[in-house]
Design a protein around this motif. Structure first.
Motif, short mmCIF file in Angstrom:
data_model
loop_
_atom_site.label_atom_id
_atom_site.label_comp_id
_atom_site.label_asym_id
_atom_site.label_seq_id
_atom_site.Cartn_x
_atom_site.Cartn_y
_atom_site.Cartn_z
N LEU A 34 -3.74 -52.76 -45.35
CA LEU A 34 -4.43 -51.62 -45.19
C LEU A 34 -6.02 -51.71 -45.24
O LEU A 34 -6.45 -52.53 -45.86
N ASN A 35 -6.58 -50.78 -44.47
CA ASN A 35 -8.19 -50.86 -44.66
C ASN A 35 -8.50 -50.06 -45.88
O ASN A 35 -7.69 -49.45 -46.67
N ALA A 36 -9.64 -50.11 -46.13
CA ALA A 36 -10.35 -49.37 -47.59
C ALA A 36 -10.00 -48.08 -47.80
O ALA A 36 -9.55 -47.57 -48.69
N GLU A 37 -10.03 -47.36 -46.51
CA GLU A 37 -9.64 -45.92 -46.67
C GLU A 37 -8.15 -45.91 -46.98
O GLU A 37 -7.87 -44.98 -47.84
N GLN A 38 -7.24 -46.20 -46.21
CA GLN A 38 -5.86 -46.27 -46.61
C GLN A 38 -5.62 -46.81 -47.88
O GLN A 38 -4.76 -46.28 -48.76
N GLN A 39 -6.17 -47.74 -48.33
CA GLN A 39 -5.93 -48.45 -49.40
C GLN A 39 -6.05 -47.71 -50.67
O GLN A 39 -5.47 -47.60 -51.52
N ALA A 40 -7.42 -46.91 -50.77
CA ALA A 40 -7.83 -46.11 -51.72
C ALA A 40 -6.83 -44.99 -51.86
O ALA A 40 -6.45 -44.71 -53.06
N VAL A 41 -6.27 -44.46 -50.69
CA VAL A 41 -5.43 -43.16 -50.70
C VAL A 41 -4.11 -43.64 -51.46
O VAL A 41 -3.28 -43.32 -52.44
N ALA A 42 -3.28 -44.90 -51.03
CA ALA A 42 -2.35 -45.51 -51.51
C ALA A 42 -2.34 -45.89 -53.20
O ALA A 42 -1.24 -45.83 -53.60
N ASP A 43 -3.44 -46.43 -53.27
CA ASP A 43 -3.58 -46.63 -54.92
C ASP A 43 -3.83 -45.47 -55.76
O ASP A 43 -3.26 -45.32 -56.86
#
Length: 753
Positions: free
Chosen positions: A214-223
């Motif tokens: 995941l890119n940074a935006e996607q990862q932040a939401v997943a976290d």
């Protein structure tokens, strides 16, 4: 014993067996005072049943203050079943919510939410394995060969080679009778294993090991989701991400979190046309842990899927609106993709919205809800802005993809230049370029059929359906068809009223565009996708797979082609008639147009090649079109919510539609007038009365030989409208003046009546 003894008694309607056949068989029981707080709709109870008062288990579906039978004959509930709420109990509570919220009978609501129980006959899969070790089997084979027991030897030799044989292979290929196989099993030489072979609607799919970073935006939401879920914080989230931002990958990260915690997931998609592509991506990630539910499955496939879900053999259920009621026993997450889509609103009673119903089901199951869209519904964005939902935003496309460049073709100028073609000059030029480069295109038209309607140029008569109050649609095979009731007749060039020969088709449809493409670009390969080309089972996936394989230059279609499809070689999208949905009598027309334009534009440039979009319109200055050109949801929302506030439309106020239907037109009119007077009388002295808007003939005043009257009720407080409907329903159901009249309610409708 008199009725006064039971003055404060509560009565429970109980269903003993949960199946579609038994849903109409409701039995009434008296609720003991000691259980009054415990018994609510959905609770499983123990009751005396039949002449011998045999103890049975049943489900409470409703509570009433008035008995419906002789009180002396009503038995008393024994007790509540002491265990956690089973899935049937949750679904009964959902049905009760739908009954109260949207207006319907409890039986109608139950038949909507309870999965079909009539089981189709299972396919059995029988396999044969060795029950002894290989060394012993080899010795036995040698013995049988020496004794010339050739059939046994042939069978055992094949089994030693393959390790496992199917029943067909053993009997037919080895020419070994099933009776003899049974003898070997009885002697302990082999082991016969039989299991259910579930029907698989997608047999060609395979699980793949393709870890996604995941890119940074996607990862932040997943976290953020993982943190909430592990702390048992269950919320409703709005995931607003531009087209191509990788929302599906984020959903799958959410799902992995939920599955690791031993919970299950429901994923809703708005269209069957999205099923194959969505299922392929999920199957590659989760394999046979997924199950699929949609209306084009066979009865056997659907029955098998329901059973797999009930047995806990599937953790991720994917499907259209009705998949919301899948019998998952440990629900942890509901994902609603393209949450703005009108397909999530049922057009049959109960006229529930899947978004609101999902939030209720998640609440009682202690689960989370994720709403995803590149163009969120105004209602959802409004609730997110009010803090009712948690808002997450993905502002960039995943990978190296960029949002496509959007250009407007003003059709007024095209006409002034003498271009009377369906295609603007700029679109034709760009299409020729794509054909030379062997790149693919998508052309979107918000209509179907060859032309909109057929009329006489001499007297102006429009050829209408004899059963519905709408014009017939002309199709290229020479037929006129009603897309509401299915009526069909041959196209005649002679007017039925004035007999003049000046009858012609007007408007724009997919068949007409297809014909124009072949004329303008000889040799072009076109796949057309609309309601007429997708009637057969698997037609959706066959067309999309053919386009994915590069078997066509153009995918031409209606709304179903603009949602969720992802093709790297599509570099041009043409939107042929942006205005068609813009000036309807619907307060949502601006929102619907903006969403369709953005979704259509989002199909271009999803790979490494840059994408372009041409929007053909007569209204380039309309705010919905200007916002779509700028890829700016915020720009659209600010204009739209201002308009909704000024006009008092949802989500700033609420609408309740009352639809009156009868085969007798005068009866429908009289019933509607009576209802209007009843509402007016009930509001005398009210400080903020409910407004009654546009009472009278429905937009489609006659449908399938049924006449329709409609009225819209408006109020800021949804509870006021619910209370009014609650007061009206028993009167309308029981009063002889309304006999023979069908009355339906609909909250915050998605389209006009």
């Amino acid at each position: 014993m008199g009725k006064e003894l039971y003055a404060d008694t509560i009565y429970a309607d109980v269903i003993i067996d949960i199946s579609h056949e038994a849903l109409d068989k409701v039995f009434q029981y008296r609720v003991p005072f000691s259980l009054c707080r415990e018994i609510i709709p959905g609770v499983r109870v123990r009751v005396p049943f039949g002449a011998g008062n045999r103890e049975r288990e049943g489900y409470v579906i409703a509570l009433k203050k008035e008995p419906e039978y002789d009180v002396d004959k009503i038995k008393e509930i024994y007790g509540v079943v002491e265990e956690s709420l089973p899935v049937e109990s949750q679904l009964i509570q959902v049905a009760d919510f739908m009954r109260k919220r949207y207006g319907s009978s409890m039986i109608q609501a139950l038949k909507t939410v309870i999965p079909v129980k009539n089981r189709e006959k299972h396919r059995q899969e029988t396999t044969i394995r060795l029950a002894i070790d290989r060394e012993s089997a080899t010795k036995l084979l040698t013995e049988w060969e020496q004794k010339h027991r050739s059939a046994r030897a042939r069978f055992l030799k094949k089994l030693l080679e393959t390790g496992v044989l199917s029943k067909t292979e053993a009997v037919q290929e080895c020419r070994f009778p099933w009776k003899e196989i049974g003898k070997l099993a009885a002697d302990g030489v082999i082991r016969i294993e039989t299991k259910v072979a579930y029907r698989n609607p997608f047999p060609d799919l395979e699980q793949k090991e393709n870890p996604v970073v995941l890119n940074a935006e996607q990862q932040a939401v997943a976290d953020a989701f993982r943190g909430d879920f592990r702390r048992e914080i269950y919320r409703t989230y709005l995931l607003y991400g531009v087209t191509g931002s990788g929302k599906t990958e984020v959903y799958m990260a959410f799902i992995e979190t939920v599955l690791r915690e031993g919970r299950q997931v429901i994923v809703l998609i708005p269209e069957i046309s999205l099923t194959y592509q969505t299922v392929r991506r999920f199957y590659e990630r989760f394999g046979d842990r997924i199950a699929v539910l949609h209306s084009q499955m066979s009865k056997g496939e659907r029955s098998d899927t329901i059973e797999r879900v009930e047995n806990g053999e599937a953790d991720v259920v994917i499907g259209a609106r009705s998949a919301l009621f899948a019998p998952v026993k440990n629900l942890g997450l509901i994902v609603i993709d393209e949450e703005h889509d009108g397909a999530y609103k049922s057009d049959r009673s109960p006229k529930y919205h899947a978004r609101e119903t999902a939030i209720f089901r998640a609440k009682i199951a202690k689960a989370s809800v994720v709403l995803g869209s590149a163009t969120p519904s105004v209602e959802s964005f409004f609730k997110a802005s009010q803090g009712e939902y948690v808002l997450w935003t993905l502002k960039n496309r995943a990978g190296n993809a960029r949002l496509p460049a959007v250009q407007v073709a003003d059709l007024r100028e095209e006409l002034h230049k003498g271009n009377r073609s369906i295609f603007s000059e700029s679109l034709k030029e760009k299409m020729r370029g794509r054909l030379e480069k062997k790149q693919q295109m998508m052309l979107f038209l918000n209509r179907r059929g060859f032309a909109g309607f057929v009329s006489c140029r001499n007297c102006g008569t429009v050829i209408k359906c004899p059963h519905c109050d709408i014009s017939l649609t002309y199709h290229r095979n020479g037929s006129l068809r009603c897309h509401y009731c299915g009526y069909e007749t041959a196209y005649s060039r002679r007017c039925p009223v004035c007999q003049s020969p000046y009858v012609a088709a007007f408007g724009l449809g997919t068949e007409k565009v297809e014909a124009a493409l072949y004329e303008e670009f000889p040799g072009i390969r076109v796949l057309r996708m609309d309601m007429d080309t997708t009637r057969r089972k698997n037609a959706y996936q066959n067309i999309l797979q053919a386009f994915s394989r590069g078997e066509a230059d153009v995918l031409l279609g209606t709304q179903m082609i603009v949602k969720g499809h992802d093709y790297a070689n599509v570099t041009l999208v043409g939107i042929l008639a942006a205005d068609l949905s813009l000036y309807s009598q619907d307060y949502r027309s601006g929102e619907r147009t903006f969403q369709l334009l953005c979704q259509a534009a989002g199909r271009a440039g999803r790979g490494e090649k840059a994408g372009e979009v041409i929007i053909q319109t007569y209204s380039p200055d309309h705010y919905a079109i200007m916002a779509a050109v700028e890829h700016s949801y915020e720009m659209f929302y600010e204009q739209e919510i201002t308009y909704r506030r000024l006009m008092g439309y949802p989500p700033c106020a609420h609408l309740l539609v009352i639809l009156v239907e009868s085969g007798d037109e005068s009866q429908a009119v009289l019933a509607a007038e009576r209802i209007q007077k009843m509402i007016a009388r009930s509001q005398e002295g009210t400080t903020v009365p409910v407004q009654i808007l546009n009472p009278g003939r429905a937009a489609i005043g006659k449908l399938k030989d049924v006449y329709r009257q409609v009225m819209y009720l408006k109020h800021e407080d949804v509870a006021t409208l619910e209370a009014l409907r609650g007061r009206l329903e028993p009167v309308l159901e029981n009063h002889p003046l309304f006999a023979g009249v069908q009355i339906q309610f609909d909250f915050d409708p998605m389209s006009i009546y």
